[in-house]
Design a protein around this motif. Structure first.
Motif: not given
Length: 479
Positions: A142-155, A395-396, A415-420
């Motif tokens: 969920d931490m990784v998912c939140l990071q990626i969502m923030d990156t996409f939505m910020y852009e 997260v790290n 796999d996780l990052r690709s799926s998200i």
């Protein structure tokens, strides 16, 4: 309001019932216009004004049931012998020495942590709540998912596809680990940087994106700014822009749970800047006096927009403020997922079992800008941001600990990052192509029968849209 009305009515009946019961069978004595009731051996008697109606009742409700630690402790005799001031609330010893209480401690309150920056336990036998593989992997995912969502939505905001956004960079562990320590029945009142808690409870990526785009599937019907999430299904009260208004509300909700004897608590989040609002102090004091099972979680991220904590506090941060209100408090490393999880678990147990509020100060630096309307490089150095982004990333840190336990691998990570990323791209495409809620939704869900002024506003809006159709989005329907 109707719910509160029922609870108020129930309390009245409760008081009436208690007024027929003697105070634990102990007689009181009259002294100086006050009734004195003995509570328990070694504890000062309770003082109740003679003028109060239903003296036995009020004492039973608000005095006898007090948790022991909130009662005045036995005073140590000084050079004035056994003289003391018999004052409402407990005896106070006299002293002939003029001495002011210090405005600060000699040392700052320490910060509870479990993991070092390398992801290893700082010492064997560390005091923390054990976490199994399933729970740890979900927390990390969920931490990784939140990071990626923030990156996409910020852009997406920078591309002009949404109007506003706020990231949680640097604070992922603080919110997700807090949510992991709670149960689904606990009510969360967020400030605005707690989407991680909602993600943990099952709010989908599509639901997050729908809210930010304000389309017809947005649970808030497009009425709120982006990132102002809410979900009654997940016991997550909708974000409200005004700062700290949720804290008195949280105290009231918690008192409601107490009256209903629910095995649950309320968790209210607030930023460090919000503690300068009057509602912060009103909320804490009300919760303390009424012994409400609520956890106040302050995300002290170093900056209240552009105001540093050095300009925000004269005191030692936030944690010391709890003591003034008689609230047990703890300072925790917000970049340490295990420490946050353990602290919130302990705070929840205390809040429910002892029926009292708890204050938790989480220290987690805000790596991102305050919002897309902010440029934080104008008031802080790039080196400072980069240090927390690379060396203290929560997260790290948690990933290293999960890997040390043999629960995670590079393949799992890929796999996780690709799926998200695939899920988010699809969610954005769906949300962006969906029509907006009709304008009529602006005037629903508040009144059973709309008042005349609201009807007039809707009529005027329709006239303006029909007169200037090019000034309004073509995908917004009037019906």
């Amino acid at each position: 309001m109707a719910s509160w009305g029922r609870r108020s009515s129930g309390m009245v009946h409760h008081i009436k019932a208690l007024s027929k019961v003697e105070l634990r069978g102990k007689a009181g004595e009259m002294k100086g216009g006050w009734w004195r009731y003995p509570l328990q051996p070694g504890v000062a008697s309770a003082l109740v004004p003679r003028s109060w109606p239903c003296v036995n009742t009020m004492a039973s409700l608000f005095l006898v049931q007090r948790f022991k630690s909130s009662l005045p402790q036995k005073q140590v005799e000084d050079d004035d012998g056994d003289q003391d001031l018999d004052f409402p609330g407990g005896k106070v010893a006299y002293t002939s020495e003029m001495k002011f209480i210090s405005g600060s401690y000699d040392k700052r309150i320490p910060c509870y942590r479990v993991l070092g920056d390398d992801g290893e336990l700082i010492k064997d036998g560390s005091d923390f709540e054990k976490v199994n593989k399933e729970l740890a992997v979900k927390m990390y995912s969920d931490m990784v998912c939140l990071q990626i969502m923030d990156t996409f939505m910020y852009e997406a905001q920078r591309q002009g596809r949404i109007s506003f956004y706020m990231t949680s960079f640097g604070e992922e562990a603080a919110t997700i680990s807090s949510a992991a320590a709670l149960t689904k029945d606990d009510i969360i009142l967020p400030q605005y940087r707690e989407p991680g808690a909602l993600l943990w409870r099952g709010f989908t990526l599509q639901e997050f994106v729908n809210q930010c785009f304000g389309n017809k599937d947005d649970g808030g019907k497009g009425r709120q700014m982006p990132v102002h999430y809410g979900s009654s299904k997940h016991n997550f009260v909708t974000v409200s822009s005004p700062i700290a208004t949720q804290l008195p509300q949280a105290a009231g909700m918690a008192y409601s749970l107490k009256m209903d004897k629910k095995d649950a608590c309320v968790v209210a989040f607030i930023g460090d800047g919000g503690t300068s609002e009057g509602d912060f102090h009103a909320g804490l004091n009300f919760a303390a006096v009424m012994e409400a099972p609520v956890i106040f979680v302050c995300r002290n991220n170093g900056w209240a927009i552009s105001t540093p904590t050095s300009d925000q506090f004269r005191s030692d941060g936030v944690v010391v403020k709890g003591q003034a209100y008689g609230i047990p408090s703890i300072r925790v490393d917000g970049t340490d997922a295990l420490a946050v999880y353990s602290a919130i678990r302990a705070a929840r147990s205390m809040a429910i079992n002892e029926q009292r509020p708890v204050l938790v100060e989480s220290l987690a630096y805000r790596v991102g800008h305050h919002s897309t309307s902010d440029d934080s490089t104008k008031y802080r150095s790039l080196n400072e941001i980069e240090h927390w982004k690379t060396d203290r990333d929560p997260v790290n840190k948690f990933r290293k600990w999960v890997e040390l336990n043999g629960w995670w691998s590079e393949r799992d990570e890929a796999d996780l990052r690709s799926s998200i990323k695939k899920q988010l791209l699809k969610a954005i495409q769906v949300a962006e192509g969906m029509e907006k809620p009709p304008l009529t939704e602006l005037f629903t869900d508040v009144y059973d029968l709309p008042p005349s002024n609201l009807i007039e506003q809707e009529k005027l809006l329709r006239q303006i849209v029909n007169k200037y159709p090019r000034d309004f989005p073509s995908d917004v329907s009037l019906h």
